[in-house]
Scaffold this motif. Structure first.
Motif, PDB file in Angstrom:
ATOM      1  N   SER A  29       1.298  -1.308  -0.339  1.00 48.95           N
ATOM      2  CA  SER A  29      -0.187  -0.158  -0.104  1.00 48.95           C
ATOM      3  C   SER A  29       0.946   1.469   0.030  1.00 48.95           C
ATOM      4  CB  SER A  29      -0.487  -0.037   1.255  1.00 48.95           C
ATOM      5  OG  SER A  29      -0.134   0.608   2.648  1.00 48.95           O
ATOM      6  N   GLY A  30       0.359   2.195   0.029  1.00 51.75           N
ATOM      7  CA  GLY A  30       0.842   3.445  -0.144  1.00 51.75           C
ATOM      8  C   GLY A  30       1.258   4.708  -1.291  1.00 51.75           C
ATOM      9  N   GLY A  31       0.688   3.897  -2.644  1.00 48.96           N
ATOM     10  CA  GLY A  31       1.360   4.516  -4.050  1.00 48.96           C
ATOM     11  C   GLY A  31       0.959   5.809  -4.326  1.00 48.96           C
TER      12      GLY A  31
ATOM     13  N   ARG B 201      10.618  -2.600  -8.918  1.00 52.54           N
ATOM     14  CA  ARG B 201       9.475  -1.344  -9.360  1.00 52.54           C
ATOM     15  C   ARG B 201       9.739  -2.034 -10.776  1.00 52.54           C
ATOM     16  NH1 ARG B 201      12.767   3.965  -8.738  1.00 52.54           N
ATOM     17  NH2 ARG B 201      14.545   4.075 -10.442  1.00 52.54           N
ATOM     18  N   GLN B 202       9.104  -1.617 -11.699  1.00 49.26           N
ATOM     19  CA  GLN B 202       9.071  -2.234 -13.506  1.00 49.26           C
ATOM     20  C   GLN B 202       8.444  -0.830 -13.546  1.00 49.26           C
ATOM     21  OE1 GLN B 202       6.348  -5.115 -14.550  1.00 49.26           O
ATOM     22  NE2 GLN B 202       7.579  -5.446 -15.566  1.00 49.26           N
ATOM     23  N   LEU B 203       9.116   0.216 -14.394  1.00 49.33           N
ATOM     24  CA  LEU B 203       9.342   0.955 -15.584  1.00 49.33           C
ATOM     25  C   LEU B 203       8.448   1.011 -16.459  1.00 49.33           C
ATOM     26  CD1 LEU B 203      11.379   1.756 -13.160  1.00 49.33           C
ATOM     27  CD2 LEU B 203      12.495   3.734 -14.720  1.00 49.33           C
ATOM     28  N   PRO B 204       7.845   2.146 -17.338  1.00 48.00           N
ATOM     29  CA  PRO B 204       7.015   1.407 -18.659  1.00 48.00           C
ATOM     30  C   PRO B 204       7.790   0.669 -19.064  1.00 48.00           C
ATOM     31  CG  PRO B 204       6.283   3.439 -17.414  1.00 48.00           C
ATOM     32  CD  PRO B 204       7.869   3.434 -16.962  1.00 48.00           C
ATOM     33  N   GLY B 205       7.607  -0.698 -19.851  1.00 44.69           N
ATOM     34  CA  GLY B 205       8.701  -0.462 -21.381  1.00 44.69           C
ATOM     35  C   GLY B 205      10.138  -1.693 -20.339  1.00 44.69           C
TER      36      GLY B 205
ATOM     37  N   THR C 280       8.751   7.179 -11.590  1.00 45.68           N
ATOM     38  CA  THR C 280       7.487   6.401 -12.190  1.00 45.68           C
ATOM     39  C   THR C 280       7.767   5.065 -12.410  1.00 45.68           C
ATOM     40  OG1 THR C 280       6.619   8.455 -12.297  1.00 45.68           O
ATOM     41  CG2 THR C 280       6.071   6.760 -13.418  1.00 45.68           C
ATOM     42  N   ALA C 281       6.335   4.332 -11.596  1.00 41.35           N
ATOM     43  CA  ALA C 281       6.895   2.544 -11.783  1.00 41.35           C
ATOM     44  C   ALA C 281       5.716   2.281 -11.198  1.00 41.35           C
ATOM     45  CB  ALA C 281       8.344   2.615 -11.228  1.00 41.35           C
ATOM     46  N   VAL C 282       5.754   0.560 -11.131  1.00 38.40           N
ATOM     47  CA  VAL C 282       4.743   0.503 -10.345  1.00 38.40           C
ATOM     48  C   VAL C 282       5.947   0.146  -9.372  1.00 38.40           C
ATOM     49  CG1 VAL C 282       3.223  -1.991 -10.499  1.00 38.40           C
ATOM     50  CG2 VAL C 282       3.148  -0.521 -12.017  1.00 38.40           C
ATOM     51  N   TYR C 283       5.711  -0.700  -7.795  1.00 39.17           N
ATOM     52  CA  TYR C 283       6.617  -0.976  -7.394  1.00 39.17           C
ATOM     53  C   TYR C 283       6.058  -2.235  -6.969  1.00 39.17           C
ATOM     54  CZ  TYR C 283       9.284   3.425  -6.937  1.00 39.17           C
ATOM     55  OH  TYR C 283      10.703   4.085  -7.871  1.00 39.17           O
TER      56      TYR C 283
ATOM     57  N   PHE D 169       9.469 -20.546   0.801  1.00 34.49           N
ATOM     58  CA  PHE D 169       8.302 -20.015   0.011  1.00 34.49           C
ATOM     59  C   PHE D 169       8.688 -18.309  -0.552  1.00 34.49           C
ATOM     60  CE2 PHE D 169       8.003 -15.618   2.965  1.00 34.49           C
ATOM     61  CZ  PHE D 169       8.234 -15.717   3.156  1.00 34.49           C
ATOM     62  N   THR D 170       8.268 -18.236  -2.256  1.00 36.42           N
ATOM     63  CA  THR D 170       8.469 -16.957  -2.071  1.00 36.42           C
ATOM     64  C   THR D 170       6.960 -16.458  -3.505  1.00 36.42           C
ATOM     65  OG1 THR D 170      10.712 -18.341  -3.323  1.00 36.42           O
ATOM     66  CG2 THR D 170       9.917 -15.812  -4.731  1.00 36.42           C
ATOM     67  N   SER D 171       7.908 -14.977  -2.291  1.00 33.15           N
ATOM     68  CA  SER D 171       6.105 -14.215  -2.728  1.00 33.15           C
ATOM     69  C   SER D 171       6.103 -12.984  -3.395  1.00 33.15           C
ATOM     70  CB  SER D 171       5.650 -14.069  -1.575  1.00 33.15           C
ATOM     71  OG  SER D 171       4.853 -15.642  -0.917  1.00 33.15           O
ATOM     72  N   TRP D 172       5.449 -12.209  -4.395  1.00 30.14           N
ATOM     73  CA  TRP D 172       4.608 -11.625  -4.335  1.00 30.14           C
ATOM     74  C   TRP D 172       4.197 -10.672  -4.136  1.00 30.14           C
ATOM     75  CZ3 TRP D 172       8.997  -8.662  -7.862  1.00 30.14           C
ATOM     76  CH2 TRP D 172      10.679  -9.741  -7.896  1.00 30.14           C
ATOM     77  N   GLY D 173       3.767  -8.774  -4.029  1.00 25.88           N
ATOM     78  CA  GLY D 173       2.350  -8.340  -3.706  1.00 25.88           C
ATOM     79  C   GLY D 173       1.815  -7.921  -4.885  1.00 25.88           C
ATOM     80  N   GLN D 174       1.319  -7.311  -4.658  1.00 22.16           N
ATOM     81  CA  GLN D 174       0.375  -6.865  -6.131  1.00 22.16           C
ATOM     82  C   GLN D 174       0.777  -5.677  -7.188  1.00 22.16           C
ATOM     83  OE1 GLN D 174      -0.467  -5.812  -3.344  1.00 22.16           O
ATOM     84  NE2 GLN D 174      -1.729  -3.787  -3.228  1.00 22.16           N
ATOM     85  N   GLY D 175       1.633  -4.623  -5.970  1.00 18.11           N
ATOM     86  CA  GLY D 175       2.473  -3.872  -7.122  1.00 18.11           C
ATOM     87  C   GLY D 175       0.955  -2.178  -6.883  1.00 18.11           C
ATOM     88  N   THR D 176       1.709  -1.507  -7.061  1.00 16.23           N
ATOM     89  CA  THR D 176       1.277  -0.326  -6.032  1.00 16.23           C
ATOM     90  C   THR D 176       1.934   0.795  -6.996  1.00 16.23           C
ATOM     91  OG1 THR D 176       0.481   1.285  -4.475  1.00 16.23           O
ATOM     92  CG2 THR D 176       2.802   0.158  -4.175  1.00 16.23           C
ATOM     93  N   LEU D 177       1.196   1.885  -7.832  1.00 17.37           N
ATOM     94  CA  LEU D 177       2.181   2.315  -8.744  1.00 17.37           C
ATOM     95  C   LEU D 177       2.351   4.092  -8.049  1.00 17.37           C
ATOM     96  CD1 LEU D 177       2.051   3.526 -12.318  1.00 17.37           C
ATOM     97  CD2 LEU D 177       0.187   4.642 -11.513  1.00 17.37           C
ATOM     98  N   VAL D 178       3.427   3.562  -8.373  1.00 20.75           N
ATOM     99  CA  VAL D 178       3.953   6.061  -7.776  1.00 20.75           C
ATOM    100  C   VAL D 178       3.846   6.661  -9.478  1.00 20.75           C
ATOM    101  CG1 VAL D 178       5.821   6.706  -6.967  1.00 20.75           C
ATOM    102  CG2 VAL D 178       4.754   4.935  -5.948  1.00 20.75           C
ATOM    103  N   THR D 179       3.459   7.487  -9.371  1.00 27.58           N
ATOM    104  CA  THR D 179       3.549   8.461 -10.543  1.00 27.58           C
ATOM    105  C   THR D 179       4.418   9.589  -9.975  1.00 27.58           C
ATOM    106  OG1 THR D 179       1.706   7.533 -11.359  1.00 27.58           O
ATOM    107  CG2 THR D 179       2.986   9.637 -11.992  1.00 27.58           C
ATOM    108  N   VAL D 180       5.427  10.418 -10.368  1.00 22.21           N
ATOM    109  CA  VAL D 180       6.248  11.697 -10.450  1.00 22.21           C
ATOM    110  C   VAL D 180       6.286  12.117 -11.624  1.00 22.21           C
ATOM    111  CG1 VAL D 180       7.741  12.706  -9.554  1.00 22.21           C
ATOM    112  CG2 VAL D 180       8.142   9.956  -8.620  1.00 22.21           C
ATOM    113  N   SER D 181       5.526  13.741 -11.234  1.00 18.46           N
ATOM    114  CA  SER D 181       4.820  13.878 -11.983  1.00 18.46           C
ATOM    115  C   SER D 181       4.624  15.666 -11.925  1.00 18.46           C
ATOM    116  CB  SER D 181       3.798  13.828 -13.612  1.00 18.46           C
ATOM    117  OG  SER D 181       3.765  15.046 -14.747  1.00 18.46           O
ATOM    118  N   SER D 182       4.814  16.942 -12.534  1.00 16.17           N
ATOM    119  CA  SER D 182       4.188  18.206 -12.222  1.00 16.17           C
ATOM    120  C   SER D 182       3.305  18.385 -13.109  1.00 16.17           C
ATOM    121  CB  SER D 182       5.362  19.013 -12.275  1.00 16.17           C
ATOM    122  OG  SER D 182       6.052  18.569 -13.910  1.00 16.17           O
TER     123      SER D 182
END
Length: 123
Positions: free
Chosen positions: A6-8, A37-41, A89-92, A110-123
């Protein structure tokens, strides 16, 4: 094991955000908690990690701006992000690995991943 991130959100350049991740399930021990994090593309890449018995480790592009923290007793982790840049800016995603409880002598991994939360940095 489930990871709830949470927190994006959206923030202007230079701003701050805090991400949180909570692990739940039949966890015996967590060895590594980390943020990716995964940046666009782009492919998903490591941002910061916290290894049991060790300390935090950061990718060079966030060192000095991001702080990873972990509360072992609660299986939670946070990522304090300061001085954010548009290139952040990415999905974290939060990540954890470790061992599950067992009634036998072997503790499954075990190995687990969360669902991803979007962080957008823009003016």
């Amino acid at each position: 094991v489930q990871l709830q991130a949470s927190g994006g959100g959206s923030v202007q350049p230079g701003g701050s955000l805090r991400l949180s991740c909570a692990a739940s399930g039949s966890i015996f021990r967590i060895n590594v908690m980390a943020w990716y994090r995964q940046l666009p593309g782009k492919q998903r890449g490591l941002v910061a990690s916290f290894t049991s018995g060790g300390g935090p480790d950061y990718n060079e592009f966030v060192r000095g701006r991001f702080t990873i923290s972990r509360i072992s007793a609660k299986n939670t982790m946070s990522l304090e992000m300061n001085s954010l840049k548009p290139e952040d800016t990415a999905v974290y995603y939060c990540y954890a690995d470790g061992r599950l409880y067992s009634t036998g002598s072997f503790y499954p991994t075990f190995t687990s991943w969360g669902q991803g939360t979007l962080v957008t940095v823009s003016s």
